[in-house]
Design an enzyme around this catalytic site. Structure first.
Site, mmCIF file in Angstrom:
data_model
loop_
_atom_site.group_PDB
_atom_site.id
_atom_site.type_symbol
_atom_site.label_atom_id
_atom_site.label_comp_id
_atom_site.label_asym_id
_atom_site.label_seq_id
_atom_site.Cartn_x
_atom_site.Cartn_y
_atom_site.Cartn_z
ATOM 1 N N HIS A 186 -3.321 -9.740 3.649
ATOM 2 C CA HIS A 186 -4.640 -9.984 4.047
ATOM 3 C C HIS A 186 -4.544 -11.052 5.115
ATOM 4 O O HIS A 186 -4.104 -11.957 4.888
ATOM 5 C CB HIS A 186 -5.391 -10.403 2.683
ATOM 6 C CG HIS A 186 -5.675 -9.525 1.703
ATOM 7 N ND1 HIS A 186 -5.845 -9.546 0.311
ATOM 8 C CD2 HIS A 186 -5.509 -8.095 1.728
ATOM 9 C CE1 HIS A 186 -5.811 -8.560 -0.338
ATOM 10 N NE2 HIS A 186 -5.774 -7.727 0.585
ATOM 11 N N TYR A 213 -9.853 -10.883 -6.197
ATOM 12 C CA TYR A 213 -8.973 -10.953 -7.405
ATOM 13 C C TYR A 213 -9.258 -11.964 -8.777
ATOM 14 O O TYR A 213 -9.085 -11.721 -9.828
ATOM 15 C CB TYR A 213 -7.590 -10.541 -7.019
ATOM 16 C CG TYR A 213 -7.218 -9.357 -6.432
ATOM 17 C CD1 TYR A 213 -7.007 -8.182 -7.056
ATOM 18 C CD2 TYR A 213 -6.959 -9.388 -5.228
ATOM 19 C CE1 TYR A 213 -6.938 -6.874 -6.281
ATOM 20 C CE2 TYR A 213 -6.796 -8.210 -4.453
ATOM 21 C CZ TYR A 213 -6.622 -7.058 -4.994
ATOM 22 O OH TYR A 213 -6.271 -5.682 -4.488
ATOM 23 N N ARG A 244 0.843 -1.224 0.048
ATOM 24 C CA ARG A 244 0.087 -0.097 -0.186
ATOM 25 C C ARG A 244 0.978 1.163 -0.121
ATOM 26 O O ARG A 244 1.976 1.204 0.360
ATOM 27 C CB ARG A 244 -0.975 0.098 1.094
ATOM 28 C CG ARG A 244 -1.782 -1.088 1.568
ATOM 29 C CD ARG A 244 -2.396 -1.047 2.752
ATOM 30 N NE ARG A 244 -3.417 -2.265 2.809
ATOM 31 C CZ ARG A 244 -3.111 -3.462 3.495
ATOM 32 N NH1 ARG A 244 -1.894 -3.596 4.098
ATOM 33 N NH2 ARG A 244 -3.948 -4.481 3.510
ATOM 34 N N ARG A 293 -1.332 -1.813 -6.538
ATOM 35 C CA ARG A 293 -1.152 -2.946 -5.738
ATOM 36 C C ARG A 293 -2.408 -4.012 -6.417
ATOM 37 O O ARG A 293 -2.213 -5.117 -6.314
ATOM 38 C CB ARG A 293 -1.929 -2.598 -4.233
ATOM 39 C CG ARG A 293 -2.120 -3.542 -3.407
ATOM 40 C CD ARG A 293 -2.427 -2.948 -2.130
ATOM 41 N NE ARG A 293 -3.096 -3.880 -1.098
ATOM 42 C CZ ARG A 293 -2.372 -4.517 -0.176
ATOM 43 N NH1 ARG A 293 -1.235 -4.851 -0.309
ATOM 44 N NH2 ARG A 293 -3.167 -5.326 0.835
ATOM 45 N N LYS A 309 -1.094 -3.042 8.298
ATOM 46 C CA LYS A 309 -2.062 -2.816 9.160
ATOM 47 C C LYS A 309 -2.322 -3.384 10.482
ATOM 48 O O LYS A 309 -1.797 -4.327 10.813
ATOM 49 C CB LYS A 309 -3.561 -3.070 8.520
ATOM 50 C CG LYS A 309 -3.919 -2.341 7.282
ATOM 51 C CD LYS A 309 -5.318 -2.468 6.974
ATOM 52 C CE LYS A 309 -5.842 -1.717 5.538
ATOM 53 N NZ LYS A 309 -7.010 -1.860 5.248
ATOM 54 N N HIS A 343 -4.457 2.545 -4.939
ATOM 55 C CA HIS A 343 -4.424 1.163 -4.997
ATOM 56 C C HIS A 343 -4.086 0.488 -6.241
ATOM 57 O O HIS A 343 -4.018 -0.675 -6.381
ATOM 58 C CB HIS A 343 -5.698 0.640 -4.386
ATOM 59 C CG HIS A 343 -5.354 0.382 -2.921
ATOM 60 N ND1 HIS A 343 -4.523 0.944 -2.110
ATOM 61 C CD2 HIS A 343 -5.908 -0.549 -1.792
ATOM 62 C CE1 HIS A 343 -4.661 0.394 -0.759
ATOM 63 N NE2 HIS A 343 -5.624 -0.561 -0.665
#
Length: 351
Positions: free
Chosen positions: A321, A330, A200, A298, A224, A295
């Site tokens: 993730h 995706y 990111r 990414r 994150k 994004h």
């Protein structure tokens, strides 16, 4: 530089296990809820306590905490207008009325989309679960309130040709000694790293020089919630970052006080997320590409890996993730591409 090459985990693509501890164990201080969150009322006190819990115990990222604070400020204001100064007085009808207000808007706020309203309701439901668990309320009035279902949006990826145009446009040719040459090398390194690692933008600008191991081709990314992961980077990104470190970063660093940040701005400080977004937007304009978001690279990283045969769980590890379900969106993009190719190429695809 990072020492040694980490051991890869099993699976095609050799996704790597993250470092067991993040770079810094220090948690951000709890955001001040302030008078706008109910002042000295019991509801305002509960919100402040919950935000402190999220910051200290849960370790939520600063941007996430800011979103929770904004959503809960509006929630407290709406409930205060309904005469609910104590969190224990709030009913399920009050929570539903809040959700209706979000969707319809008011004099000070435009109507929210289903996705934005659902995100705001997540903060409210978390607050009431916390209040029940901590004995601040006798019941949870938000538990049975369902968020609106947003329309499913597939991630927007660009083609490999478009990626190459974007990267080529990141650094316009310049003569040696040109003041813009250092920034051009930085911009190319930044975008190459974004596409080469799937990071990111916020993760990329948060990198320090010591997070890189260019010899073995790895970067340690703090994701994150402070969760770290190790991601391999390819030759193009390694060469671009190395050129930036040798020929450009010293010049940019000389304008400031020094520091560990990998990507620097013109004043020698850490490049901000907004600054990185401006770099991307400028390159997209020069490459004549529209609908390029922070994004985009990414999304393109993930889509191109899956198109090339990578296992979805390897891509999940590379993207950081928590759930493979997030990554599987995706795969819908690649299936959609297959359908389009089939429909336009097969002689008996259409009557």
């Amino acid at each position: 530089m990072m020492g040694g090459s980490p051991e890869p985990t099993a699976g095609r693509g050799a996704a790597l296990s993250p470092s067991p501890t993040p770079r810094s164990a220090t948690r951000p201080p709890a955001p001040d809820a302030g008078p706008a969150l109910g002042g000295a009322s019991a509801l305002g006190s509960a919100v402040r306590t919950y935000l402190g819990h999220l910051a200290v115990e849960r370790g939520l990222a600063a941007n996430t905490l800011s979103s929770y604070r904004r959503d809960l400020r509006r929630y407290a204001q709406i409930q205060d207008g309904r005469g609910r100064a104590d969190i224990g007085d709030i009913t399920e009808d009050d929570v539903r009325a809040y959700l209706v207000t979000l969707r319809e808007g008011d004099d000070d706020h435009p109507p929210l989309s289903a996705g934005s309203a659902a995100r705001a309701l997540v903060a409210v439901r978390g607050l009431h679960r916390f209040a029940l668990r901590e004995g601040l309320a006798a019941r949870d009035p938000a538990g049975d309130v369902k968020p609106p279902t947003p329309p499913r949006r597939l991630p927007k990826a660009i083609s490999l040709d478009e990626v190459e145009r974007l990267l080529a446009a990141a650094s316009a040719p310049s003569a040696p000694g040109d003041p813009g040459a250092a920034r051009g090398l930085r911009d190319r390194a930044l975008l190459e790293l974004l596409y080469g690692s799937g990071a990111r933008i916020s993760e990329a600008v948060g990198l320090d020089v010591d997070d890189l191991d260019l010899a073995d081709g790895f970067v340690r990314v703090a994701g994150k919630g402070g969760k770290a992961r190790i991601v391999p980077i390819g030759d193009y990104a390694r060469e671009a970052v190395d050129a930036y470190l040798v020929r450009a970063r010293p010049e940019l660093a000389a304008a400031g006080r020094g520091g560990p940040a990998l990507f620097l701005n013109a004043r020698g400080g850490r490049l901000s997320r907004q600054g990185a977004w401006m770099v991307l937007r400028a390159a997209a304009d020069r490459a004549q590409l529209s609908e390029v978001s922070p994004h985009t690279l990414r999304h393109s990283f993930a889509t191109h890996l899956l198109d090339g045969g990578a296992d979805v769980r390897v891509v999940q590890e590379l993207l950081g993730h928590a759930s493979v379900t997030t990554t599987q969106v995706y795969t819908l993009v690649t299936v959609q591409l297959l359908r389009e190719v089939y429909a336009t190429s097969h002689p008996r695809a259409r009557t």
